[in-house]
Design a protein around this motif. Structure first.
Motif, mmCIF file in Angstrom:
data_model
loop_
_atom_site.group_PDB
_atom_site.id
_atom_site.type_symbol
_atom_site.label_atom_id
_atom_site.label_comp_id
_atom_site.label_asym_id
_atom_site.label_seq_id
_atom_site.Cartn_x
_atom_site.Cartn_y
_atom_site.Cartn_z
ATOM 1 N N TYR A 89 0.830 -1.205 0.000
ATOM 2 C CA TYR A 89 0.000 0.000 0.000
ATOM 3 C C TYR A 89 0.864 1.254 0.000
ATOM 4 N N ARG A 90 1.910 1.248 0.807
ATOM 5 C CA ARG A 90 2.811 2.408 0.844
ATOM 6 C C ARG A 90 3.479 2.639 -0.505
ATOM 7 N N ARG A 91 3.848 1.555 -1.171
ATOM 8 C CA ARG A 91 4.482 1.665 -2.495
ATOM 9 C C ARG A 91 3.508 2.239 -3.528
ATOM 10 N N PHE A 92 2.284 1.729 -3.523
ATOM 11 C CA PHE A 92 1.294 2.184 -4.493
ATOM 12 C C PHE A 92 0.873 3.624 -4.236
ATOM 13 N N VAL A 93 0.805 4.012 -2.967
ATOM 14 C CA VAL A 93 0.464 5.404 -2.637
ATOM 15 C C VAL A 93 1.503 6.347 -3.225
ATOM 16 N N MET A 94 2.775 5.977 -3.133
ATOM 17 C CA MET A 94 3.852 6.812 -3.692
ATOM 18 C C MET A 94 3.714 6.981 -5.199
ATOM 19 N N LEU A 95 3.132 5.975 -5.860
ATOM 20 C CA LEU A 95 2.934 6.060 -7.318
ATOM 21 C C LEU A 95 1.783 6.990 -7.682
ATOM 22 N N PHE A 96 0.777 7.095 -6.786
ATOM 23 C CA PHE A 96 -0.428 7.846 -7.096
ATOM 24 C C PHE A 96 -0.421 9.290 -6.597
ATOM 25 N N VAL A 97 0.481 9.637 -5.675
ATOM 26 C CA VAL A 97 0.471 11.001 -5.143
ATOM 27 C C VAL A 97 0.931 11.994 -6.209
ATOM 28 N N ASP A 98 0.389 13.214 -6.128
ATOM 29 C CA ASP A 98 0.789 14.247 -7.072
ATOM 30 C C ASP A 98 2.034 14.965 -6.568
ATOM 31 N N ASP A 99 2.420 16.035 -7.259
ATOM 32 C CA ASP A 99 3.642 16.759 -6.907
ATOM 33 C C ASP A 99 3.574 17.423 -5.536
ATOM 34 N N LEU A 100 2.340 17.687 -5.072
ATOM 35 C CA LEU A 100 2.159 18.324 -3.764
ATOM 36 C C LEU A 100 1.999 17.310 -2.641
ATOM 37 N N GLY A 101 2.071 16.026 -2.992
ATOM 38 C CA GLY A 101 1.932 14.984 -1.981
ATOM 39 C C GLY A 101 0.504 14.611 -1.664
ATOM 40 N N HIS A 102 -0.448 15.041 -2.511
ATOM 41 C CA HIS A 102 -1.863 14.733 -2.300
ATOM 42 C C HIS A 102 -2.265 13.510 -3.118
ATOM 43 N N ILE A 103 -3.289 12.824 -2.648
ATOM 44 C CA ILE A 103 -3.806 11.659 -3.362
ATOM 45 C C ILE A 103 -5.330 11.711 -3.373
ATOM 46 N N SER A 104 -5.938 11.442 -4.529
ATOM 47 C CA SER A 104 -7.395 11.499 -4.655
ATOM 48 C C SER A 104 -8.027 10.290 -3.980
ATOM 49 N N GLN A 105 -9.330 10.402 -3.735
ATOM 50 C CA GLN A 105 -10.050 9.304 -3.077
ATOM 51 C C GLN A 105 -10.019 8.039 -3.922
ATOM 52 N N TRP A 106 -10.244 8.203 -5.234
ATOM 53 C CA TRP A 106 -10.216 7.047 -6.126
ATOM 54 C C TRP A 106 -8.833 6.405 -6.154
ATOM 55 N N SER A 107 -7.780 7.234 -6.191
ATOM 56 C CA SER A 107 -6.411 6.708 -6.202
ATOM 57 C C SER A 107 -6.103 5.982 -4.901
ATOM 58 N N SER A 108 -6.608 6.503 -3.784
ATOM 59 C CA SER A 108 -6.400 5.860 -2.497
ATOM 60 C C SER A 108 -7.068 4.489 -2.458
ATOM 61 N N ILE A 109 -8.298 4.406 -2.976
ATOM 62 C CA ILE A 109 -9.011 3.133 -3.030
ATOM 63 C C ILE A 109 -8.291 2.158 -3.957
#
Length: 332
Positions: A89-109
């Motif tokens: 999960y930590r690895r995939f979150v790093m792939l989905f975060v934007d340049d500001l370190g934010h992640i959308s709800q869909w990307s989180s799911i």
């Protein structure tokens, strides 16, 4: 697996222990409903009646202990599954975060779903063993335990049997993720207020609702997967599966042809009844274990409440607090 907000007052080992105990407790408490769900999905002779009659018939035939068949395998699977899921999960979150370190709800799911798939595939043999232990007759067992089941399946059917139906874990993640997304994107409308204002009770209800919808949509894939896991020419009555099939697609076809479309949702009632107690026991057990650890670390007065210990800086980490206490004793 549920996620909790990280508390820096706990050590990494304490956090992991709390999560492990909570997971094992929730699995054990809801094991009877899990057994009834699997039996209904596979279509064994015990499951061809109502939920209550199935449970009573199983207890009469094999004893009350039959309601906990396969639970030990489920608990053993919890450790590697949780570690792999969290790391992935930590690895995939790093792939989905934007340049500001934010992640959308869909990307989180999506990150959570992908992490679940990685953990499910890696630990799939233990799931096959759990299913085999559940469907076998407890009084006339083909397998004497987890290791014996692993040994026999491997030597009699080959390593492929330990991964039979694994592709359905991947395919089933698609409707599961979609169901979760549909629920979480409509929570504001359901409650009539922004998600930032949700209470712990509302978040608990949201989690149960999302799990219920997601599991309902992905249930046909789970049903076929269970049938594929259970079927074996080396077991009495081919594992007790109610249809005969030659592969994944054929399993879908034969189930619908001989039992009807709704048969793909056999066991759904028991599965949905399991959702609330499962998450309820998980969160309450985790909170209790957390209080015990905080009490041992010196942050609270009692493991029965969150009353803070007077004079203790709650921002200190456990090691820092212990060092401060030792320094105080030396200066006393």
């Amino acid at each position: 697996m549920a996620t909790w907000k990280r508390d820096s007052r706990l050590t990494a080992l304490q956090r992991f222990t709390c999560a492990g105990v909570a997971g094992a407790m929730s699995l054990s408490v809801t094991a009877p409903l899990e057994v009834l769900t699997v039996l209904a999905q596979v279509g064994t002779r015990h499951s061809r009646e109502s939920l209550w009659r199935t449970g009573r018939s199983l207890c009469q035939a094999e004893g009350v202990g039959a309601l906990w068949k396969g639970n030990l395998a489920a608990c053993f699977r919890l450790f590697p599954y949780s570690v792999l899921q969290l790391a992935s999960y930590r690895r995939f979150v790093m792939l989905f975060v934007d340049d500001l370190g934010h992640i959308s709800q869909w990307s989180s799911i999506m990150a959570g779903s992908l992490a679940g798939m990685v953990a499910a595939v890696a630990t799939y043999p233990t799931e096959v063993i759990k299913t085999r232990l559940i469907v076998q007759d407890r009084l006339k067992p083909s397998y004497k335990g987890i290791l014996h089941a692993l040994y026999l399946i491997y030597h009699q059917e080959g390593v492929v049997a330990l991964y039979r139906g694994v592709s359905l874990s991947v395919l089933g993640a698609i409707p599961f993720s979609t169901g979760s997304f549909l629920v979480y994107t409509h929570l504001d409308k359901i409650w009539g207020e922004p998600s930032l204002r949700f209470t712990p009770l509302q978040n608990f209800i949201n989690g149960c609702l999302a799990a219920g919808v997601a599991q309902t949509l992905s249930f046909p894939f789970e049903t076929v997967k269970r049938k594929m896991q259970a079927q074996s020419p080396c077991l009495p009555d081919c594992g007790g599966v109610d249809v005969r099939f030659a592969g994944l697609v054929d399993c879908f076809k034969q189930t619908v042809k001989t039992k009807g479309v709704l048969a793909l949702w056999n066991g759904l009632t028991a599965n949905l009844l399991r959702v609330v107690p499962y998450f309820g026991v998980m969160f309450s057990t985790f909170e209790f274990c957390k209080r015990v650890c905080l009490y041992q670390n010196g942050y609270i007065d009692s493991p029965l409440s969150y009353k803070l210990t007077p004079g203790v800086d709650q921002s200190l980490q456990p090691q820092e607090l212990q060092e401060l206490k030792l320094l105080g004793r030396k200066n006393a």
